[in-house]
Design a protein around this motif. Structure first.
Motif, mmCIF file in Angstrom:
data_model
loop_
_atom_site.group_PDB
_atom_site.id
_atom_site.type_symbol
_atom_site.label_atom_id
_atom_site.label_comp_id
_atom_site.label_asym_id
_atom_site.label_seq_id
_atom_site.Cartn_x
_atom_site.Cartn_y
_atom_site.Cartn_z
ATOM 1 N N SER A 282 0.849 -1.187 0.000
ATOM 2 C CA SER A 282 0.000 0.000 0.000
ATOM 3 C C SER A 282 0.888 1.243 0.000
ATOM 4 O O SER A 282 1.723 1.411 0.901
ATOM 5 N N LEU A 283 0.720 2.101 -0.993
ATOM 6 C CA LEU A 283 1.548 3.303 -1.068
ATOM 7 C C LEU A 283 1.129 4.339 -0.040
ATOM 8 O O LEU A 283 1.944 5.160 0.385
ATOM 9 N N THR A 284 -0.121 4.330 0.354
ATOM 10 C CA THR A 284 -0.578 5.303 1.338
ATOM 11 C C THR A 284 -0.086 4.949 2.740
ATOM 12 O O THR A 284 0.294 5.828 3.521
ATOM 13 N N LYS A 285 -0.076 3.642 3.051
ATOM 14 C CA LYS A 285 0.343 3.207 4.385
ATOM 15 C C LYS A 285 1.789 2.736 4.426
ATOM 16 O O LYS A 285 2.378 2.650 5.508
ATOM 17 N N GLY A 286 2.318 2.386 3.261
ATOM 18 C CA GLY A 286 3.680 1.854 3.236
ATOM 19 C C GLY A 286 3.779 0.482 3.860
ATOM 20 O O GLY A 286 4.825 0.113 4.395
ATOM 21 N N LYS A 287 2.694 -0.285 3.792
ATOM 22 C CA LYS A 287 2.682 -1.610 4.426
ATOM 23 C C LYS A 287 2.376 -2.696 3.403
ATOM 24 O O LYS A 287 1.671 -2.465 2.420
ATOM 25 N N LEU A 288 2.889 -3.885 3.664
ATOM 26 C CA LEU A 288 2.632 -5.037 2.821
ATOM 27 C C LEU A 288 1.186 -5.506 3.020
ATOM 28 O O LEU A 288 0.755 -5.753 4.138
ATOM 29 N N ILE A 289 0.429 -5.629 1.906
ATOM 30 C CA ILE A 289 -0.963 -6.068 2.030
ATOM 31 C C ILE A 289 -1.222 -7.349 1.230
ATOM 32 O O ILE A 289 -2.326 -7.900 1.283
ATOM 33 N N GLY A 290 -0.224 -7.831 0.494
ATOM 34 C CA GLY A 290 -0.417 -9.053 -0.275
ATOM 35 C C GLY A 290 0.902 -9.697 -0.638
ATOM 36 O O GLY A 290 1.900 -9.015 -0.859
ATOM 37 N N GLN A 291 0.917 -11.024 -0.667
ATOM 38 C CA GLN A 291 2.127 -11.779 -0.991
ATOM 39 C C GLN A 291 1.709 -13.047 -1.731
ATOM 40 O O GLN A 291 1.018 -13.893 -1.176
ATOM 41 N N HIS A 292 2.101 -13.145 -2.994
ATOM 42 C CA HIS A 292 1.628 -14.244 -3.840
ATOM 43 C C HIS A 292 2.827 -15.056 -4.340
ATOM 44 O O HIS A 292 3.665 -14.542 -5.089
ATOM 45 N N VAL A 293 2.893 -16.300 -3.910
ATOM 46 C CA VAL A 293 3.982 -17.194 -4.305
ATOM 47 C C VAL A 293 3.400 -18.278 -5.211
ATOM 48 O O VAL A 293 2.778 -19.227 -4.750
ATOM 49 N N ARG A 294 3.612 -18.116 -6.516
ATOM 50 C CA ARG A 294 3.157 -19.098 -7.490
ATOM 51 C C ARG A 294 4.280 -19.534 -8.426
ATOM 52 O O ARG A 294 4.251 -20.641 -8.952
ATOM 53 N N HIS A 295 5.245 -18.652 -8.641
ATOM 54 C CA HIS A 295 6.392 -19.001 -9.475
ATOM 55 C C HIS A 295 7.327 -19.920 -8.690
ATOM 56 O O HIS A 295 7.429 -19.843 -7.458
ATOM 57 N N MET A 296 8.058 -20.760 -9.414
ATOM 58 C CA MET A 296 9.002 -21.691 -8.808
ATOM 59 C C MET A 296 10.393 -21.089 -8.643
ATOM 60 O O MET A 296 11.276 -21.721 -8.079
ATOM 61 N N ASP A 297 10.587 -19.880 -9.185
ATOM 62 C CA ASP A 297 11.883 -19.207 -9.060
ATOM 63 C C ASP A 297 11.628 -17.708 -8.983
ATOM 64 O O ASP A 297 10.482 -17.251 -8.986
ATOM 65 N N ILE A 298 12.716 -16.924 -8.951
ATOM 66 C CA ILE A 298 12.621 -15.476 -8.748
ATOM 67 C C ILE A 298 11.812 -14.812 -9.859
ATOM 68 O O ILE A 298 11.980 -15.115 -11.043
ATOM 69 N N VAL A 299 10.921 -13.875 -9.487
ATOM 70 C CA VAL A 299 10.188 -13.058 -10.453
ATOM 71 C C VAL A 299 11.131 -11.981 -10.969
ATOM 72 O O VAL A 299 11.659 -11.180 -10.189
ATOM 73 N N THR A 300 11.352 -11.952 -12.278
ATOM 74 C CA THR A 300 12.359 -11.062 -12.869
ATOM 75 C C THR A 300 11.777 -9.826 -13.537
ATOM 76 O O THR A 300 12.508 -8.854 -13.776
ATOM 77 N N CYS A 301 10.483 -9.832 -13.862
ATOM 78 C CA CYS A 301 9.914 -8.670 -14.559
ATOM 79 C C CYS A 301 8.398 -8.646 -14.384
ATOM 80 O O CYS A 301 7.743 -9.689 -14.281
ATOM 81 N N LEU A 302 7.862 -7.440 -14.341
ATOM 82 C CA LEU A 302 6.422 -7.214 -14.214
ATOM 83 C C LEU A 302 5.988 -6.151 -15.215
ATOM 84 O O LEU A 302 6.785 -5.304 -15.624
ATOM 85 N N ALA A 303 4.712 -6.187 -15.596
ATOM 86 C CA ALA A 303 4.139 -5.129 -16.435
ATOM 87 C C ALA A 303 2.636 -5.097 -16.197
ATOM 88 O O ALA A 303 2.016 -6.118 -15.895
ATOM 89 N N ILE A 304 2.048 -3.906 -16.352
ATOM 90 C CA ILE A 304 0.615 -3.720 -16.175
ATOM 91 C C ILE A 304 0.038 -3.217 -17.488
ATOM 92 O O ILE A 304 0.729 -2.551 -18.270
ATOM 93 N N ASP A 305 -1.222 -3.542 -17.766
ATOM 94 C CA ASP A 305 -1.832 -3.088 -19.013
ATOM 95 C C ASP A 305 -2.327 -1.658 -18.874
ATOM 96 O O ASP A 305 -2.333 -1.072 -17.793
#
Length: 549
Positions: A282-305
């Motif tokens: 959360s950018l307003t609170k600066g706190k972690l609100i979600g954690q999703h572990v589905r990949h079997m190795d390190i996530v190297t890149c993200l993009a949003i539409d």
């Protein structure tokens, strides 16, 4: 074309789909009667170099100043006062009577033969649109008149891509001291209300692990300076700093591709964590609100539409995952527990991803030198692109981007090559995967985006480059930032380019303004109370960039 009884119109494909001009399936279309020449691809006029060039010039013509100046005349003929009556007769715009709305009441016809005859006539001649206007439609403003009105407007911003020779650079410092800015972005649709009209929007920066949410206002006549930047005081205070929770994977290079900001500036999605997770902060609170572990190795890149509906992640495990961004009342609140699609096909670490919900297309590049296209809704494999390379060394795809029309821009780099010569290149593909051309680069690209008909790139050699999307050639000489560039982004109104440097400076590039418009300070009301804004004045902070020849 001169026969008034033979009405022709160009189908939409003439303005966006070059493939329809080619016989890609090699069908046997016969021979010409006289010359006996084999009928194959459409023979293009001499002014078109290729089907892509033909479509590009058609679209340019459609958007030309001449068409704009005469657009109202077409509206009068099709939807307006020249569709019927004496004005239509005078304009030679009269069609078969069955084509007009309300001319025939088929339901009232009892004779079956007569009814079928009229239906056949309507099917044959087509249907005239509803008449919407009874008076002449006003002419569209010319481009020059639009610019004149914008300059008189209190809130207009100049599109920097329309004023490329006039670009100037200014810097904001004090955000971080010697720590690279790896992400700087003005989110696309931030929530506003009547109480906060004119108040700054949020500009988000990420300094490796520190998050800053700064105030940002582009130039307008109410603001005496080139732009207004309200620094987030929490960034420099160790007690109030907001950071991304959880350490990153050891040895992983922290780049802008690991961070994505929701379009309402409320959430930060991050990858690269040691536990292979995608984290939602959360950018307003600066706190972690979600954690999703589905990949079997390190996530190297993200993009949003562009819509803010889907997120795409790429990983060292060679897979990509499409995630649904969960919304409540139209506000993003996190990611769905499970990915919408899991995409396969690469044989090495995925290094770059891009997603377009409008085109139902996901594009991913990897260290195995391949670029793969999938659909979003079904996760269906479409095709693999293999950028050309003469070297026998490993070719990687560090960056890629997709334009509004679906053009795919791919940056490739040859691993193991010590010199910059011919090490990096740009490649362009159509939405259907047709190879359109390449351009060799003299620098190593660190970040890249496509905006309209332009490619904006930053390099580790410290150059900000703007290239034409269709030719891949430089539109202006690169701007030398003197230090390695870690991230670039274009503001939503295309008024500025934000550039994050290795030393922690944020460079703001935009169209220069007259000095008399940049003097003084700004005092405006925020949330009903008068508040003096500490701002960075463009006149005091111009960044001395040198053109690279």
């Amino acid at each position: 074309m001169d026969n008034p009884n033979d009405v022709k119109e160009l189908i939409p494909e003439f303005f966006y789909f070059p493939e329809f001009l080619e016989n890609q399936n090699k069908f046997n279309l016969g021979h010409l009667q006289i010359s006996k020449e084999v009928v194959n691809d459409v023979v293009l006029p001499k002014w078109a170099k290729s089907p892509e060039d033909f479509i590009f010039k058609h679209r340019k013509a459609l958007e030309s100043e001449y068409v704009s100046a005469h657009l109202h005349e077409w509206i009068d003929l099709i939807f307006g006062y020249k569709q019927r009556g004496p004005a239509a007769v005078e304009a030679l715009n009269v069609f078969y009577y069955c084509t007009y709305e309300g001319a025939v009441d088929l339901d009232a016809l009892t004779e079956e033969k007569e009814r079928k005859a009229l239906e056949g006539m309507i099917n044959n001649f087509g249907q005239t649109p509803c008449q919407l206007l009874k008076e002449p439609h006003p002419a569209r403003l010319s481009a020059e008149e639009v610019v004149q009105r914008q300059t008189k407007s209190d809130s207009s911003t100049l599109n920097l891509f329309q004023h490329l020779p006039e670009l100037k650079s200014f810097f904001v410092e004090g955000i971080s001291d010697g720590v690279p800015i790896v992400k700087a972005v003005v989110p696309r649709n931030q929530s506003r209300s009547f109480m906060s009209q004119g108040s700054p929007e949020m500009l988000v920066t990420s300094l490796n692990c520190i998050i800053g949410t700064h105030g940002w206002l582009p130039y307008d006549r109410n603001i005496s300076n080139y732009f207004t930047f309200i620094r987030d005081p929490t960034v420099t205070n160790p007690k109030t700093q907001r950071s991304i929770s959880g350490p990153f994977a050891p040895g992983l290079e922290i780049t802008s591709k690991l961070f994505v900001v929701s379009h309402d500036a409320k959430l930060l999605f991050s990858g690269g964590h040691w536990d292979n997770s995608i984290r939602v902060t959360s950018l307003t609170k600066g706190k972690l609100i979600g954690q999703h572990v589905r990949h079997m190795d390190i996530v190297t890149c993200l993009a949003i539409d562009f819509c803010g509906i889907h997120l795409i992640s790429g990983s060292r495990d060679t897979t990509c995952m499409i995630w649904q961004i969960v919304q409540q009342g139209g506000v993003p609140v996190g990611l769905a527990p499970k990915p919408l699609q899991i995409l396969y096909g690469h044989t090495d670490e995925v290094s770059s991803v891009s997603i377009s919900t409008e085109l139902d297309m996901v594009v991913s590049g990897a260290r195995d030198s391949t670029v793969i296209i999938h659909t979003i809704r079904k996760g269906q494999y479409m095709r693999t692109l293999r950028p050309p390379c003469e070297s026998s060394l490993l070719l990687t795809v560090p960056n890629l981007a997709v334009s509004w029309e679906g053009h795919i821009v791919v940056h490739t780099s040859i691993e193991g090559k010590t010199t910059l010569k011919d090490k990096n290149a740009l490649h362009l593909y159509s939405v259907n995967g047709k190879y359109l051309g390449s351009e060799s680069l003299k620098e190593e690209v660190s970040d890249m985006c496509v905006t309209g008909e332009y490619i904006v790139m930053g390099s580790l050699q410290g150059f900000l480059s703007i290239r034409d999307l269709y030719s891949l050639r430089l539109s202006i000489s690169p701007l030398a930032m003197r230090l390695p560039i870690h991230c670039i982004s274009v503001t939503k109104e295309h008024s500025h380019i934000l550039v994050g440097l290795e030393d922690g400076k944020l460079i703001v590039v935009g169209v220069g303004k007259p000095a008399e418009m940049r003097s003084g300070q700004l005092s405006r009301k925020l949330w009903g109370s008068s508040k003096r804004l500490s701002q960075i004045s463009s006149g005091e902070t111009e960044y001395n960039t040198q053109d690279s020849k």
